[in-house]
Design an enzyme around this catalytic site. Structure first.
Site, short mmCIF file in Angstrom:
data_model
loop_
_atom_site.label_atom_id
_atom_site.label_comp_id
_atom_site.label_asym_id
_atom_site.label_seq_id
_atom_site.Cartn_x
_atom_site.Cartn_y
_atom_site.Cartn_z
N LEU A 214 9.66 36.93 -2.76
CA LEU A 214 9.88 35.51 -3.02
C LEU A 214 9.55 35.12 -4.46
CD1 LEU A 214 8.46 33.95 0.27
CD2 LEU A 214 10.86 34.40 -0.32
N GLY A 215 8.76 35.95 -5.13
CA GLY A 215 8.45 35.64 -6.52
C GLY A 215 7.00 35.89 -6.86
N GLY B 191 3.38 34.26 -7.95
CA GLY B 191 2.57 33.04 -7.93
C GLY B 191 1.39 33.20 -8.86
N ASN B 192 0.45 32.26 -8.80
CA ASN B 192 -0.76 32.35 -9.62
C ASN B 192 -1.61 33.53 -9.15
OD1 ASN B 192 -0.27 30.19 -11.29
ND2 ASN B 192 -1.18 28.71 -9.87
N GLY B 193 -1.67 34.58 -9.95
CA GLY B 193 -2.55 35.69 -9.65
C GLY B 193 -2.00 36.73 -8.69
N GLY B 194 -0.73 36.65 -8.31
CA GLY B 194 -0.20 37.66 -7.41
C GLY B 194 1.25 37.41 -7.06
N VAL C 125 4.42 37.07 -4.06
CA VAL C 125 4.61 36.44 -2.76
C VAL C 125 5.82 37.07 -2.08
CG1 VAL C 125 4.92 34.28 -1.50
CG2 VAL C 125 3.68 34.28 -3.67
N LYS D 219 1.00 36.18 0.35
CA LYS D 219 0.59 36.21 -1.05
C LYS D 219 -0.35 37.41 -1.23
CE LYS D 219 -1.38 33.24 -4.68
NZ LYS D 219 -1.90 31.90 -4.99
N ASP E 127 -1.99 21.06 -10.11
CA ASP E 127 -0.80 21.77 -10.58
C ASP E 127 0.45 21.27 -9.85
OD1 ASP E 127 0.47 23.50 -12.31
OD2 ASP E 127 0.19 25.27 -11.05
#
Length: 388
Positions: free
Chosen positions: A75-76, A78-81, A83, A98, A191
C-alpha cells in the site's frame, strides 16, 4: 521575517500528571550497551506492552500471528515503515499491516509504543480501528482497519476536484475525530493532510497515522514534526503546537480537495488555464522573475520536483520560501469567489486565520453553519464511492 529554530523538547513530562497519556516501559530509552542488549531489552518491554494490550482487548483479533496473515498488496510507505494490505486467514478479515523496524533510535521506539497505546485506546467512528500488534523480529507489525478506497489524496489525484458537498462531509469527519482525540485522550494529531484522511466503499471517512501524534502537554509536542507544507504559521515560527494548528492543516487540506491541487502550487502544465486559480494565493504575490533563458527553462524542468510552483511563470519556490510565504502573506482562500457556498468559504477562512488566538478549536467549529449543513446533507457517500 525570521524563521526561528523550533524548540526541541529535552525532558520528559512529570510522571503521574493526570492530563498525560502514559505508557508503561516507554518513559526512557533502553540502557546503554551493545546493540543486541539494547534490542533484547526493548524486545522484552515491547512484548510486555503487547501482552497487556491483548489482555485488555475485546476484539477477536488479539491473537494475531504473522503466519495467519497473507500478503495481498503493497500500500505504500508510512512514517517509519511500510504498509501492506493483508488477509487475516482465520477470519477472512482484510487488514492494513504497518511494518516497523524496531532496531530504531530510542525516540522512534518510544513513538511506536505511544502509537500502540493511542490506537488501542481509541474507539471512534472517525478514527482508524486498531486490531492488534505482534513482534516479527526485527520488526513490529501493527494491524489496522483497511480502507478500500484509500486516501483522499489519492482519490482527488485520480478523479480531480472533489464535490464541495463531499468536502463538507470530510470536514465534519475530521473535526469529529480531532475533537475525540483532544477531549477524550488529550492528544493532538499533528499531521492532518489528505493522505492521512481515508475513505472506504461504505462511505466512511476516518483519520489515520498517529506516527507523529503526541501528548498535548508533553514536551514531545514542542518537537518540529508534521508535514511542513501543511504547517500553521505559528508552528513554522517555532511556537508551541496546539490543537488549533491541526485546524489550519484542515483548512489547507479542504482547499486542496475542493480545487484538486495543493493551494500553494500550480497545475503541472504550463499551458493550463490559470483563471480558476486566481486569488487562491494572496494578491501580494512574489515579485515576477525576469524572463528565463532556454537554459534556465531546461534547468527549471529538472528542478521542478524539488520546489513548489506558484501560479505559473518562473516562480518555483523552495520549501523555505514556501514557509516564508505562509508566515508573511495572507492565507489562501477557497476561490474563485462565488463558485462555492458562502458558508464553505467562511468555514475555510475561519480555519486559516493567521493568529491562533483568533482561530477556533475543532469542537467550536463543529457548531459552524457549514458543518451543521454538512451533518444533515443527504449526499450519498456510498454511492459516490462507487463512481471510482
Amino acid at each position: 521575517m525570521t524563521l526561528k529554530a523550533p524548540k526541541i523538547g529535552t525532558s520528559n513530562a512529570a510522571e503521574g500528571d493526570n492530563n498525560l497519556l502514559t505508557i508503561n516501559g516507554s518513559s526512557s530509552a533502553p540502557p546503554t550497551g551493545s546493540a543486541s542488549a539494547n534490542r533484547s531489552t526493548y524486545h522484552t518491554t515491547l512484548s510486555t506492552t503487547l501482552a497487556k494490550l491483548d489482555l485488555n482487548s475485546e476484539n477477536k483479533y488479539h491473537d494475531l500471528r504473522n503466519e495467519d496473515l497473507k500478503d495481498m498488496q503493497e500500500l505504500g510507505q508510512g512514517n517509519g515503515g511500510s504498509v501492506k494490505k493483508v488477509e487475516h486467514v482465520p477470519t477472512g478479515t482484510i487488514m492494513a499491516k504497518k511494518i516497523v523496524l524496531i532496531d530504531a533510535k530510542p525516540s522512534v521506539r518510544k513513538q511506536i509504543l505511544r502509537e500502540l497505546q493511542i490506537m488501542h485506546d481509541c474507539n471512534s467512528n472517525y478514527i482508524i480501528s486498531f486490531y492488534g500488534a505482534f513482534i516479527s523480529d526485527p520488526n513490529i507489525c501493527i494491524c489496522m482497519e483497511y480502507m478500500d478506497k484509500g486516501s483522499l489524496d489519492g482519490i482527488y489525484k485520480k478523479i480531480g476536484p472533489i464535490d464541495i458537498e463531499v468536502v463538507g462531509k470530510v470536514a465534519l469527519a475530521v473535526l469529529e475525530g480531532l475533537t475525540y482525540l483532544y477531549d477524550v485522550h488529550r492528544i493532538i494529531h499533528r499531521d492532518i493532510k489528505p493522505s492521512n484522511i481515508l475513505f472506504n466503499s461504505k462511505g466512511q471517512i476516518k483519520i489515520c497515522d498517529f506516527g507523529v501524534s503526541g501528548e498535548l502537554i508533553n514536551s514531545i509536542a514542542d518537537t518540529f514534526v508534521g508535514t511542513s507544507t501543511y504547517m500553521s504559521p505559528e508552528r513554522i515560527q517555532g511556537a508551541q503546537y496546539t490543537v488549533k494548528s491541526d485546524v489550519w492543516s484542515l483548512g489547507i487540506s479542504l482547499i486542496e480537495l475542493a480545487l484538486g491541487r495543493f493551494p500553494f502550487s500550480d497545475s503541472s502544465s504550463d499551458e493550463s488555464d490559470l483563471s480558476d486559480f486566481e486569488g487562491t494565493l494572496s494578491p501580494a504575490r512574489p515579485a515576477p522573475l525576469p524572463p528565463m533563458t532556454r537554459a534556465q527553462k531546461d534547468k527549471k524542468k529538472k528542478r521542478k520536483s524539488r520546489g513548489v510552483s506558484l501560479q505559473g511563470g518562473g516562480m518555483t519556490m523552495s520549501i523555505l520560501e514556501l514557509l516564508q510565504h505562509i508566515v508573511n502573506e495572507p492565507a489562501p482562500r477557497l476561490t474563485p469567489e462565488g463558485r462555492f457556498p458562502k458558508e464553505a468559504e467562511d468555514f475555510v477562512d475561519s480555519c486559516l486565520l493567521k493568529t491562533p488566538d483568533e482561530r477556533r478549536t475543532p469542537k467550536d467549529l463543529l457548531k459552524h453553519a457549514w458543518i451543521d449543513h454538512s451533518r444533515t446533507a443527504t449526499i450519498d457517500l456510498e454511492a459516490w464511492a462507487s463512481t471510482f
